[in-house]
Design an enzyme around this catalytic site. Structure first.
Site, short mmCIF file in Angstrom:
data_model
loop_
_atom_site.label_atom_id
_atom_site.label_comp_id
_atom_site.label_asym_id
_atom_site.label_seq_id
_atom_site.Cartn_x
_atom_site.Cartn_y
_atom_site.Cartn_z
N ASP A 195 22.31 68.45 -47.02
CA ASP A 195 23.12 67.23 -46.93
C ASP A 195 23.47 67.05 -45.46
O ASP A 195 24.35 67.72 -44.93
CB ASP A 195 24.38 67.38 -47.78
N LYS B 225 25.26 60.00 -36.89
CA LYS B 225 24.40 59.65 -38.03
C LYS B 225 24.32 58.14 -38.23
O LYS B 225 23.29 57.61 -38.64
CB LYS B 225 24.92 60.33 -39.29
N GLU C 166 21.30 60.11 -51.22
CA GLU C 166 22.48 60.91 -51.54
C GLU C 166 22.98 60.67 -52.97
O GLU C 166 23.25 61.64 -53.70
CB GLU C 166 23.58 60.65 -50.51
N ASP D 287 29.90 57.10 -53.54
CA ASP D 287 29.65 58.06 -52.46
C ASP D 287 30.27 57.55 -51.16
O ASP D 287 29.70 56.69 -50.48
CB ASP D 287 28.14 58.27 -52.31
#
Length: 564
Positions: free
Chosen positions: A6, A68, A145, A168
């Protein structure tokens, strides 16, 4: 062994499956969460994780985080006198995870499944794969994800037929996915999200409240002080877990500032963020064509879902408590490791078939003719709509836009804007056409999208039958050119326009015959039914064509009986 990773905005994790158990691997400090932070000193020594995060308080100009969000954009981060891309910084985090795994397992680790937000586009997914390769991994698969989280939960769900929503909210990105589990098939019904919304934004709210309350000009203080204020704001945000108030205390030069915030005040300040969260949720339900009442489970994923203000919002929105039986911080890593075990054919893992959707609309640029004959360039024609179940194929006929045009250029785009320039360019095809008046020549453009993120675009000139083709492969796909050609060949049936498929031609011909045999109101009824079916065929949504054809056949059967 293939590990699951992850790669998060705020924290990253690495996990593996042995027998029937997934283990999240601790880092050098014994923690399962490794902060996605990189720092470099004047001697060129790199620091990653908690050490880099701590160093960032002393040397913020030599430290980077939240990179990210910039994957695949080409944005540069300056650390001291050196610059790095988001992929390079991410590769350092991945390399650190790799070293931790090798030390823990006492063996080389070279293969990985890496998770990305569902709403990452192809460029962002390619950048993630590149970061993995730079870290020394063979990236076996890039998995979304929410899909990873769904795998982690889906293997343990009590009911074999369940519709559920994965909420999420990580440090920097937000995804929502609507999924359905039927026996061993996991179908993604819809995805939506925001790549610039996450827990960091909820921290930013407290920072802004603090600056306003204490009448401090943020631009008037140095970067090191701002970094310390950010850390205290983060601690204040987490402090609401223990009560209805939280205190933020920090020093600016010689002055010590203390600021107490009530949970209700904080919740009011977060209303704009919560409204931003609600939009992708509403979009996902529209795209999946289901209602909130149809959802049986709401699964929370990501560290930011532990915030009281977020859990309260989710509970109010869905009218029930969400499922948090797996640690929200770890569930994506657990799912990625489970996916890795599936790829290894681990016998302890119940094999699950995953069906996915196209997360972004794929289309091309066209010229639109307005009233009075005025032509406007730069419009976007969707070919494959977002959240179409894949594999999928769609064909449109396009015409020359100018007199004496000798070439048609099909630009392949990805995105949701009605203007071509605002969407992501993937490639293009140019085909020659005979010169003639505008609108005389035409091309059939076929987009075919596969479960392996392979996009084939075929352009056929109607008059000359000249064909040109391009295949755009997601870099996360490790298939050879021969394997891609074989896979696309197996999808040839999808590329036939529904109007040309035998069963549809048959029912239309039967309808035409009965129209000729009938008169009056019956004839008009037949015409309307045929028009409705033809409109469905033109939309090329194969998920509804079968049912529509069956309904038309039933109607024609009743007409046939009347006419006998």
């Amino acid at each position: 062994m293939i590990v699951g990773i992850d790669l998060g905005t705020t924290n990253s994790l690495i996990a593996y499956m042995s027998d029937d158990k997934v283990t999240v691997i601790p880092n050098k400090l014994g923690n399962t969460l490794t902060p996605s932070v990189v720092s470099v000193d004047e001697n060129g020594i790199f620091y990653v994780g908690e050490t880099a995060k701590e160093r960032g308080l002393l040397f913020p100009e030599q430290t980077a985080s939240v990179f990210k969000r910039s994957m695949g954009t080409g944005k540069l981060f300056t650390l001291g006198d050196r610059t790095f891309t988001a992929e390079e910084l991410s590769s350092l985090v991945l390399k650190s995870l790799k070293e931790d795994a090798e030390a823990y397992l006492n063996q080389p680790i070279t293969e990985a499944v890496i998770s990305v937000p569902a709403y990452f586009n192809d460029a962002q997914r390619r950048a993630t794969k590149k970061a993995g390769e730079m870290a020394g991994f063979v990236v076996e698969r890039i998995v979304s994800e929410p899909t990873a989280a769904a795998i982690a939960y889906g293997l343990n769900l009590k009911h074999a037929d369940t519709k559920f929503l994965v909420f999420d909210l990580g440090g920097g990105t937000f995804d929502v996915s609507v999924l359905e589990l039927f026996e061993n098939i996991m179908e993604v019904r819809a995805v939506a999200g925001d790549n610039f919304l996450g827990g960091e934004d909820f921290t930013e709210v407290i920072e802004q409240m603090f600056y306003r309350e204490k009448e401090i000009d943020r631009d008037s203080i140095d970067e090191k002080t701002r970094a310390k204020i950010h850390k205290q704001a983060e601690a204040c945000k987490l402090g609401f877990a223990d009560g209805k108030t939280s205190v933020m205390k920090c020093r600016i030069e010689e002055d010590v500032y203390e600021y107490e915030i009530g949970i209700d005040e904080y919740e009011r300040a977060c209303q704009l963020l919560l409204a931003k969260i609600k939009k992708p949720i509403e979009r996902s339900f529209r795209d999946a064509n289901i209602k909130i009442a149809d959802i049986e489970e709401i699964i929370l994923v990501g560290g930011a879902t532990k915030l009281a203000v977020v859990r309260k919002f989710v509970s109010r929105l869905f009218g029930r408590l969400p499922n948090t039986s797996i640690n929200p911080d770890e569930v994506v890593a657990v799912g990625a490791a489970t996916q890795a075990a599936m790829k290894e054919r681990n016998e302890a893992v119940r094999e699950m078939i995953l069906t996915d959707v196209c997360p972004f609309t794929l289309g091309t640029e066209i010229v639109v003719v307005r009233a009075g004959g005025m032509k406007e360039n730069g419009h976007y024609l969707p070919m494959i709509e977002r959240n179409s179940v894949i594999p999928v194929s769609h064909t449109e006929r396009l015409y020359t836009a100018a007199d004496n045009q000798s070439m048609i250029r099909v630009e392949i785009l990805q995105g949701e804007s009605r203007y071509a320039r605002n969407n992501v360019y993937l490639g293009d095809i140019e085909v020659p056409v005979p010169v003639g008046p505008a609108g005389q020549e035409a091309v059939d453009v076929t987009y075919t999208y596969d479960v392996n993120s392979i996009l084939e675009v075929m352009v056929t000139v109607v008059s000359t039958k000249v064909k040109k083709r391009i295949v755009i492969k997601n870099e996360a796909t490790d298939m050879s050119d021969e394997e891609i050609d074989e896979r696309l060949a197996s999808l040839e049936a999808l590329k036939i326009h529904p109007r040309e498929q035998e069963e549809n031609k048959l029912v239309l011909l039967r309808g035409d015959r009965l129209y000729e045999e009938a008169t009056g109101d019956v004839r008009r009824m037949i015409e309307l039914k045929l028009q409705d079916f033809e409109a469905i065929l033109d939309k090329q949504d194969r998920s509804v064509i079968g049912e529509a054809r069956a309904n038309l056949k039933t109607f024609l059967d009743s007409i046939e009986e009347e006419l006998q």
